[in-house]
Design a protein around this motif. Structure first.
Motif, PDB file in Angstrom:
ATOM      1  N   ALA A 138      18.980   1.444  -8.122  1.00 32.79           N
ATOM      2  CA  ALA A 138      17.606   1.750  -8.530  1.00 32.79           C
ATOM      3  C   ALA A 138      16.854   2.262  -7.303  1.00 32.79           C
ATOM      4  CB  ALA A 138      16.929   0.511  -9.098  1.00 32.79           C
ATOM      5  N   ILE A 139      16.030   3.287  -7.534  1.00 40.81           N
ATOM      6  CA  ILE A 139      15.325   3.940  -6.426  1.00 40.81           C
ATOM      7  C   ILE A 139      13.826   3.936  -6.708  1.00 40.81           C
ATOM      8  CG2 ILE A 139      15.074   6.042  -5.053  1.00 40.81           C
ATOM      9  CD1 ILE A 139      17.887   6.853  -5.998  1.00 40.81           C
ATOM     10  N   LEU A 140      13.064   3.460  -5.741  1.00 40.08           N
ATOM     11  CA  LEU A 140      11.603   3.525  -5.780  1.00 40.08           C
ATOM     12  C   LEU A 140      11.165   4.499  -4.696  1.00 40.08           C
ATOM     13  CD1 LEU A 140       8.895   2.385  -6.891  1.00 40.08           C
ATOM     14  CD2 LEU A 140       9.018   0.665  -5.064  1.00 40.08           C
ATOM     15  N   THR A 141      10.383   5.515  -5.068  1.00 42.70           N
ATOM     16  CA  THR A 141      10.075   6.561  -4.089  1.00 42.70           C
ATOM     17  C   THR A 141       8.701   7.175  -4.315  1.00 42.70           C
ATOM     18  OG1 THR A 141      10.801   8.682  -3.169  1.00 42.70           O
ATOM     19  CG2 THR A 141      11.205   8.317  -5.512  1.00 42.70           C
ATOM     20  N   ASP A 142       8.131   7.679  -3.223  1.00 42.29           N
ATOM     21  CA  ASP A 142       6.923   8.497  -3.285  1.00 42.29           C
ATOM     22  C   ASP A 142       7.235   9.929  -2.877  1.00 42.29           C
ATOM     23  OD1 ASP A 142       7.365   8.165  -0.587  1.00 42.29           O
ATOM     24  OD2 ASP A 142       5.244   7.923  -0.076  1.00 42.29           O
ATOM     25  N   GLY A 143       8.525  10.273  -2.871  1.00 42.09           N
ATOM     26  CA  GLY A 143       8.951  11.612  -2.488  1.00 42.09           C
ATOM     27  C   GLY A 143       9.159  11.772  -0.995  1.00 42.09           C
ATOM     28  N   ILE A 144       8.718  10.787  -0.209  1.00 45.57           N
ATOM     29  CA  ILE A 144       8.916  10.805   1.243  1.00 45.57           C
ATOM     30  C   ILE A 144       9.851   9.679   1.650  1.00 45.57           C
ATOM     31  CG2 ILE A 144       7.793  10.620   3.494  1.00 45.57           C
ATOM     32  CD1 ILE A 144       5.232  11.671   2.175  1.00 45.57           C
TER      33      ILE A 144
END
Length: 361
Positions: free
Chosen positions: A109-115
């Motif tokens: 599972a990946i949590l991201t803000d694009g950075i």
């Protein structure tokens, strides 16, 4: 283009676009979909990447995770997206936790803000997402050691067993590194006694332990610096695209070394100088072959040259003081220092760097 180069290219793209990305949808389109494409997943094929993947949880229906990466018709990765620049705290991971628990075939599972990308799995308890990520990959400050680990998640490389083994190793390595960093910065009494007891023949009374506190801290820092420097010199000697010369960068020939010079401090190339060098290479890669861009470190500054030629300086990095400066040189080799607050500020001087290269063509 190899995988590492794709990572650098995406990092450059993110830096160029981030100030224009102000919504979650813009973050997905401008930053996250290119990330999935970098990993080799066809974002236009719904058999590979499913947007708004339905993941009902308990009594909650029509719960949707932003993206699911599929393999053989089953989700293998879930991705929850937040607006660029958003803090990725535990509260924002709770929603992803529910999705993960209801999707047993997904092991990542990946949590991201694009950075920044936080990668989770279920290493502690099956089908329950771990509270801490096993890897954090930040495109603002790329850790080169994590690039091969990121590549293991790419299309054609992803294997569930190998991925979980790597996640397990990364999880514990990350925690051990954190603990070691704490000890090196503020060593505990047990840590001090561990080393003092092996070099001090007397009884380790409280005053002796206190005396050894500063010694252990200094020895740890010296050891780290020496290991980094040795590793950099060894790695760069064998890599034709990245070369490091420890000789001074000047327009004139260097005088012979004297005994007095032997007593001077050794040149130590820092991680920030290495990162700055890679940023300059990323900026200039469209204008000149990257292998022509060479770094030379000195005691006063770290210089970047074209063709390893002292007469073709591109810039100088003055990173040894609290205030960092990027030095740009004019046609007469006169240097102007520009104060920078972070390494990202180097991108603001792209035109000056490109102009330096143009002068030597």
């Amino acid at each position: 283009m190899d995988f590492a180069e794709k990572v650098v290219d995406l990092s450059t793209r993110i830096n160029d676009l981030r100030e224009h990305v102000t919504t979650e949808e813009a973050t997905k389109n401008a930053l996250i979909l290119p990330f999935l494409q970098m990993l080799g997943y066809d974002t236009f094929d719904p058999r590979v990447v499913v947007p708004e993947f339905t993941s009902d949880t308990g009594t909650k229906k029509n719960e949707k995770v932003d993206y699911a990466v599929m393999k053989d018709g089953c989700p293998i990765m879930l991705i929850e997206c937040k607006t660029c620049g958003c803090t990725l705290d535990q509260g924002k991971a709770n929603q992803l936790h529910r999705y993960f628990q209801n999707t047993p075939t997904a092991r990542v599972a990946i949590l991201t803000d694009g950075i920044s990308y936080k990668f989770f799995s279920d290493l502690d308890k099956p089908n329950l997402m771990d509270p801490k990520p096993f890897m954090v990959f930040d495109f603002e400050k790329i850790e080169e050691s994590l690039i091969p680990e990121l590549r293991k998640l790419s299309n054609g490389q992803f294997d569930e067993n190998s991925t979980l083994d790597a996640a397990q190793n990364l999880k514990y390595t990350r925690e051990i590194k954190r603990l070691m960093a704490q000890q090196f910065e503020n060593p505990t009494e047990d840590f001090i006694r561990l080393f003092a007891g092996q070099v001090y023949s007397g009884q380790l009374r409280a005053n002796v332990v206190e005396d050894f506190s500063a010694r252990v801290k200094q020895a740890a820092q010296d050891c780290i610096n020496e290991m980094i420097n040795d590793r950099l010199k060894s790695a760069m000697t064998g890599d034709s695209s990245v070369q490091l010369s420890m000789s001074a960068m000047s327009d004139e020939a260097e005088p012979a070394t004297t005994e007095e010079e032997d007593d001077k401090p050794k040149v130590i190339t820092t991680e920030e100088e290495i990162e700055g060098f890679h940023i300059v290479k990323a900026i200039l890669r469209e204008f000149v072959e990257p292998s022509r861009i060479i770094m030379r470190d000195t005691q006063s500054y770290c210089g970047i040259l074209l063709d390893d030629n002292n007469r073709k300086p591109i810039c100088r990095m003055h990173f040894n003081a609290t205030q960092k400066y990027l030095g740009l040189l004019d046609d007469n080799k006169a240097e102007t220092r520009h104060a920078i607050d972070s390494l990202d500020d180097i991108y603001s001087f792209a035109d000056g760097l490109k102009g330096a290269v143009e002068r030597y063509k």
